[in-house]
Design a protein around this motif. Sequence first.
Motif, PDB file in Angstrom:
ATOM      1  N   GLY A   2       0.839  -1.130  -0.245  1.00  0.00           N
ATOM      2  CA  GLY A   2      -0.126   0.440  -0.146  1.00  0.00           C
ATOM      3  C   GLY A   2       0.807   1.227  -0.073  1.00  0.00           C
ATOM      4  N   ILE A   3       1.671   1.303   0.086  1.00  0.00           N
ATOM      5  CA  ILE A   3       3.410   2.985  -0.035  1.00  0.00           C
ATOM      6  C   ILE A   3       2.527   2.870  -1.681  1.00  0.00           C
ATOM      7  CG2 ILE A   3       5.200   3.403  -0.458  1.00  0.00           C
ATOM      8  CD1 ILE A   3       6.183   1.228   1.396  1.00  0.00           C
ATOM      9  N   HIS A   4       3.310   4.200  -1.860  1.00  0.00           N
ATOM     10  CA  HIS A   4       2.057   4.566  -3.357  1.00  0.00           C
ATOM     11  C   HIS A   4       3.707   5.656  -3.410  1.00  0.00           C
ATOM     12  CE1 HIS A   4      -1.997   3.574  -2.718  1.00  0.00           C
ATOM     13  NE2 HIS A   4      -1.603   5.169  -1.135  1.00  0.00           N
ATOM     14  N   SER A   5       4.271   6.391  -3.108  1.00  0.00           N
ATOM     15  CA  SER A   5       5.364   7.155  -3.340  1.00  0.00           C
ATOM     16  C   SER A   5       6.904   6.307  -2.600  1.00  0.00           C
ATOM     17  CB  SER A   5       5.451   7.816  -3.569  1.00  0.00           C
ATOM     18  OG  SER A   5       5.407   9.006  -2.446  1.00  0.00           O
ATOM     19  N   ILE A   6       7.785   6.625  -2.972  1.00  0.00           N
ATOM     20  CA  ILE A   6       9.372   6.504  -2.964  1.00  0.00           C
ATOM     21  C   ILE A   6      10.156   7.281  -3.207  1.00  0.00           C
ATOM     22  CG2 ILE A   6       9.584   3.677  -2.357  1.00  0.00           C
ATOM     23  CD1 ILE A   6      10.612   3.651  -4.678  1.00  0.00           C
ATOM     24  N   GLU A   7      11.191   8.468  -1.806  1.00  0.00           N
ATOM     25  CA  GLU A   7      11.911   8.968  -2.285  1.00  0.00           C
ATOM     26  C   GLU A   7      13.148   8.801  -1.441  1.00  0.00           C
ATOM     27  OE1 GLU A   7       9.621  12.437   0.763  1.00  0.00           O
ATOM     28  OE2 GLU A   7       7.990  12.226  -1.013  1.00  0.00           O
ATOM     29  N   ALA A   8      13.796   9.068  -1.818  1.00  0.00           N
ATOM     30  CA  ALA A   8      15.653   9.544  -1.826  1.00  0.00           C
ATOM     31  C   ALA A   8      16.023  10.538  -1.776  1.00  0.00           C
ATOM     32  CB  ALA A   8      15.700   8.422  -2.372  1.00  0.00           C
ATOM     33  N   ASP A   9      17.086  11.040  -0.921  1.00  0.00           N
ATOM     34  CA  ASP A   9      18.415  11.758  -0.750  1.00  0.00           C
ATOM     35  C   ASP A   9      19.311  11.582  -1.534  1.00  0.00           C
ATOM     36  OD1 ASP A   9      16.768  14.005   0.818  1.00  0.00           O
ATOM     37  OD2 ASP A   9      17.363  12.874   2.325  1.00  0.00           O
ATOM     38  N   ASP A  68      16.190   5.882 -15.796  1.00  0.00           N
ATOM     39  CA  ASP A  68      15.785   4.834 -16.406  1.00  0.00           C
ATOM     40  C   ASP A  68      14.034   3.456 -16.260  1.00  0.00           C
ATOM     41  OD1 ASP A  68      17.929   5.999 -18.141  1.00  0.00           O
ATOM     42  OD2 ASP A  68      18.772   4.000 -17.355  1.00  0.00           O
ATOM     43  N   LEU A  69      14.039   4.095 -14.595  1.00  0.00           N
ATOM     44  CA  LEU A  69      12.711   3.496 -14.331  1.00  0.00           C
ATOM     45  C   LEU A  69      12.012   3.063 -15.093  1.00  0.00           C
ATOM     46  CD1 LEU A  69      13.072   3.773 -10.637  1.00  0.00           C
ATOM     47  CD2 LEU A  69      13.586   1.447 -11.691  1.00  0.00           C
ATOM     48  N   GLY A  70      11.312   4.447 -15.694  1.00  0.00           N
ATOM     49  CA  GLY A  70      10.278   3.981 -16.502  1.00  0.00           C
ATOM     50  C   GLY A  70       9.134   4.417 -15.702  1.00  0.00           C
ATOM     51  N   LEU A  71       9.423   5.109 -14.054  1.00  0.00           N
ATOM     52  CA  LEU A  71       7.979   5.770 -14.270  1.00  0.00           C
ATOM     53  C   LEU A  71       8.326   7.245 -13.603  1.00  0.00           C
ATOM     54  CD1 LEU A  71       8.231   3.115 -10.342  1.00  0.00           C
ATOM     55  CD2 LEU A  71       6.659   3.102 -12.181  1.00  0.00           C
ATOM     56  N   PRO A  72       7.515   8.044 -13.657  1.00  0.00           N
ATOM     57  CA  PRO A  72       7.330   9.432 -13.442  1.00  0.00           C
ATOM     58  C   PRO A  72       8.362   9.246 -11.432  1.00  0.00           C
ATOM     59  CG  PRO A  72       5.056   8.544 -13.395  1.00  0.00           C
ATOM     60  CD  PRO A  72       5.635   7.350 -13.168  1.00  0.00           C
ATOM     61  N   VAL A  73       9.256  10.475 -12.108  1.00  0.00           N
ATOM     62  CA  VAL A  73      10.414  10.827 -10.931  1.00  0.00           C
ATOM     63  C   VAL A  73      10.067  12.637 -10.940  1.00  0.00           C
ATOM     64  CG1 VAL A  73      12.941  11.178 -10.832  1.00  0.00           C
ATOM     65  CG2 VAL A  73      11.853   8.841 -11.542  1.00  0.00           C
ATOM     66  N   HIS A  74      10.071  13.179  -9.957  1.00  0.00           N
ATOM     67  CA  HIS A  74       9.997  14.325  -9.411  1.00  0.00           C
ATOM     68  C   HIS A  74      11.106  14.567  -8.934  1.00  0.00           C
ATOM     69  CE1 HIS A  74       6.433  14.451 -11.098  1.00  0.00           C
ATOM     70  NE2 HIS A  74       5.624  12.925  -9.971  1.00  0.00           N
ATOM     71  N   ARG A  75      11.865  15.956  -9.035  1.00  0.00           N
ATOM     72  CA  ARG A  75      13.119  15.886  -8.234  1.00  0.00           C
ATOM     73  C   ARG A  75      13.128  17.679  -7.490  1.00  0.00           C
ATOM     74  NH1 ARG A  75      14.820  13.126 -12.967  1.00  0.00           N
ATOM     75  NH2 ARG A  75      16.245  11.146 -11.818  1.00  0.00           N
ATOM     76  N   ARG A  76      13.945  17.812  -6.297  1.00  0.00           N
ATOM     77  CA  ARG A  76      13.521  19.315  -6.471  1.00  0.00           C
ATOM     78  C   ARG A  76      15.070  19.452  -5.401  1.00  0.00           C
ATOM     79  NH1 ARG A  76       9.770  16.835  -2.711  1.00  0.00           N
ATOM     80  NH2 ARG A  76      10.068  16.731  -0.685  1.00  0.00           N
ATOM     81  N   PHE A  77      15.499  20.549  -5.192  1.00  0.00           N
ATOM     82  CA  PHE A  77      17.341  20.723  -4.910  1.00  0.00           C
ATOM     83  C   PHE A  77      16.798  21.317  -2.932  1.00  0.00           C
ATOM     84  CE2 PHE A  77      18.237  21.861  -8.378  1.00  0.00           C
ATOM     85  CZ  PHE A  77      19.486  21.480  -8.569  1.00  0.00           C
ATOM     86  N   GLU A  78      17.339  20.425  -1.773  1.00  0.00           N
ATOM     87  CA  GLU A  78      16.689  20.379  -0.447  1.00  0.00           C
ATOM     88  C   GLU A  78      18.594  20.561   0.246  1.00  0.00           C
ATOM     89  OE1 GLU A  78      14.100  17.907   1.359  1.00  0.00           O
ATOM     90  OE2 GLU A  78      12.914  18.509   0.144  1.00  0.00           O
ATOM     91  N   LEU A  79      18.944  21.453   0.411  1.00  0.00           N
ATOM     92  CA  LEU A  79      19.861  21.696   2.159  1.00  0.00           C
ATOM     93  C   LEU A  79      21.127  21.322   0.917  1.00  0.00           C
ATOM     94  CD1 LEU A  79      18.277  20.026   5.306  1.00  0.00           C
ATOM     95  CD2 LEU A  79      18.646  22.779   4.402  1.00  0.00           C
ATOM     96  N   GLN A 122      11.504  11.471  -5.148  1.00  0.00           N
ATOM     97  CA  GLN A 122      10.277  11.350  -5.544  1.00  0.00           C
ATOM     98  C   GLN A 122       9.678  10.214  -6.615  1.00  0.00           C
ATOM     99  OE1 GLN A 122       6.873  13.612  -4.802  1.00  0.00           O
ATOM    100  NE2 GLN A 122       6.428  12.374  -3.177  1.00  0.00           N
ATOM    101  N   VAL A 123       9.287   9.042  -6.280  1.00  0.00           N
ATOM    102  CA  VAL A 123       9.228   7.939  -7.660  1.00  0.00           C
ATOM    103  C   VAL A 123       7.958   7.647  -7.199  1.00  0.00           C
ATOM    104  CG1 VAL A 123       9.260   5.969  -8.845  1.00  0.00           C
ATOM    105  CG2 VAL A 123      11.388   7.011  -7.753  1.00  0.00           C
TER     106      VAL A 123
END
Length: 914
Positions: A132-139, A153-164, A170-171
């Motif tokens: 039931g996990i809808h998204s995974i995130e990584a720093d 290359d995964l083929g999934l929507p990937v969103h990126r934002r700059f932080e610190l 976020q996938v």
Amino acid sequence: MSTVQRSPSAAEALLADGTTAIIRPLVPADRAAAFDLHAVRMSDASRRMRFFGASRLAPRLAADRLCGPPRPGFLALGAWAGGELVGEADYETEEGHEDTAELALAVADAWQHRGVGTLLIEHLVQAARERGIHSIEADTLAGNRAVHQVFSDLGLPVHRRFELGGIRVQVALDEADERYREAVDERGRAAGVASLTALLRPRSVAVVGASRRPGSVGQAVLLKIRQGGFTGPVWAVNPYADTVAGEPAHPSVTDLPAVPDLAVLAVPPAAVASVAQECGRAGVRALVVLTSGLDAATARQLMHACRRHSMRLVGPNSLGVAQTDRAVALDAEFGGAFPLPGTAGVAAQSGGVGIALIERLAWLGIGVSSFVSLGDKYDVSGNDLLQWWESDGRTDLALLHLESFGSPRAFARTARRVTRKFPVLTVDAGRSAAGRRGAASHTAAAATPTVTRETLFRQAGITAARGIAELVETAALLHSQPLPGTRGTVAVVSNAGGIGILAADACVEAGLDLPTLPADLAAGLLARLPDGASATNPVDTTAAADPAELRACVDTLIHSKAVDALLVCLVPTALTVDAHQDPVRALLDAPARRRIPVAAVRISQEVPVQYLTCADGGLLPVYADAVAAARAFAHARDRARWLAEPASPEAEAAGTDPEAARRLADAFLTAHPDGGWLDPSGTAQLLESYGLPLTTSLWAQDEHAAVVAARSLRQVGHDGKVAMKAYWPEQVHKSAAGAVRTGLARESEVRSAYREFAERFGDRMAGVVVQPMAGPGLELLAGIVQDHVFGPLVVLGLGGTATDVLDDRSTRLAPLTEHDLTTMVTELRSAPMLLGRPGMPPVDLAAVRRALAALSRLATDLPQLAEADLNPLMAGPDGLVCVDARIRLEPLPVFDPYLRRLRRPPDTDAPEER
């Protein structure tokens, strides 16, 4: 989300370079390996990328975190190759935010850029979605290009934002759509082709067990490799001989001058496992095992050696392999003849069938690009070979003989893609097991093995013949002629009326259409033919027609656009210019590649089908029997129709609640670990969670409750008459058991029916279901059967008590496409009753489509659903309502058909993986 959290099972899969990796959850015993991965196998630079610093404690802390006791919301997967941990990926959720997980990834330096990280994330994504996990995130650090490329290359929507100073990635897992599946497919195809290179394009070969005894299998293969002109070194391995057939012999694989890419094993069964281990340790990358008769223990040891040492395996019980490309020229099989070089890929589980296919293709002059005798098919399968032929740049026709399927849904996805490029033909073997199984519902009765296989072939665009002769006859047409149009219209031309009539009958019986020719076309033909000719269809040129008149007739029909194909049936007669002249020769002066397919029938020839060469060098297929030619045309028509079908997305079902369905299934299976039939209340809840239209059903466990239920139905506006159905858990068919009473209008009738049931069924009756009487409508059947090998099958047909007698059904393997929702209706023999006719309005087809889409989604969302039988569904102009349904659940594991993994090693105690 589901209340049951299942730990992923170990899976073996191919990395990008063809190496085999094992993906499994990390456990406390893996702590030392996890520490070694982070402390030894990763450089300082890699550790800085992973931990955002260079702390000496980081590897120890990482090992403790990854291999500690199990905890909620955490999962760590490791990738193992050659017994070593080469990478890990893990996620962890926070309390209160269980739908989002934090991802971490680490890969040993020596294993980077080989697909380890991508494969780990694919398996982690599958496990996360299941929970039931809808998204995974990584720093990540901005400079960590490798990990950013993995996400891209995964083929999934990937969103990126700059932080610190870093980048937050976020996938979205909920958007794992066809683009993601295609990306996974492409990675699987590339890895599969890489793994097969040592098998089908080896640079060197060793024959282990090459015997000094003339006529032995090992010596025969050694001689064929040498005589076939293999371009690389060939070595004989025999510890008891100095030479074999004039070749120097070596005592073992480790004593060879170099490591062979491919080893062909012709050793006794007891020696197979140890020789495979020796080959693996030496660095061999592929095995062909000719030996048969392996017991279960030897089979497991053989597969363990192949997977541990990344060797692909053909066999055991294989005839061998062949690659006709002149750059390789490998013939490592012990058939009686050398395969003719060409462009047809051939794979067969039976060695005898493989030999027959090669010989019959050679009679036609169709050569082979590569040949693989799959044997017992422990590893390399038809799916692998389709991927190879798709990529080899030589194959334009594939012929398969498959007695079993390792992963039918993976095979179907590959075949759908490959059949868009060239024809894929198969012999539909094993039909003798097609009798109806002991079925617990009408839906299950419809899902025989033959129906399921035919459904798979139809949906994948595979041309399925019923025997070797039909396979080769169809290949002859598809290999030499253009495809016909989709109408399936044929013109028959003959110079003898009786032969033309027989050919016309054969075409109609094959499902083709012989239309009456337009008047102007018929007049034009008669103007070019001798007196006495007829031009209705079939066209009778009479025996007096000379070659020029025959050619003129054929050319006129070809350019008329009146038909999609042309069948010319000619016999020699004494009225031709030369009594010994073959009239079929009259067709050879024209180009072979015409606008429509043309085939000839010459009943005097001895071979079933052969090619004649036309003036332009093209080939004309000539058959000995019109029946064979008609079958080939029908297969070509079906392929044309399949190619013409528009690309169709997966059918969408609105208003579904898969979590509610999973909770219900989990609760039921917790209470009934062996599975069973849902009671009426559970059935109604499950159908309601997918918007399936079950009529109002009230449950009553005694006579008074039944009367109250009937009274309440009358109070809410029903016409006063009700139906009552007795229920007990083991019940199969209510009508056959006499457990249904209809048209009950008065309370006295309700009481009487209940008492009758109670007296007849006694203590086994758990209660009754009271329903309003259904309005008039067409009775349909719709349902699901979860096949343990092929996956869920969706069935639609005429329903009611006569459903098994009429046997009018349409089937598709789930998930259905939007196009399937239409064709499942239109291909029924009873389709005119649904589509409407004078005096009978059409049923609500939109409601039928919605029900099919919901069943498809339910089948794919809930693998524990073993069987669902909605019969009858009352279909009318204003909607659809189900008046009876039965649902059976089993404790089946969740299975993702798109997850990359190799087939499970043979095990006498475990079923073959789907």
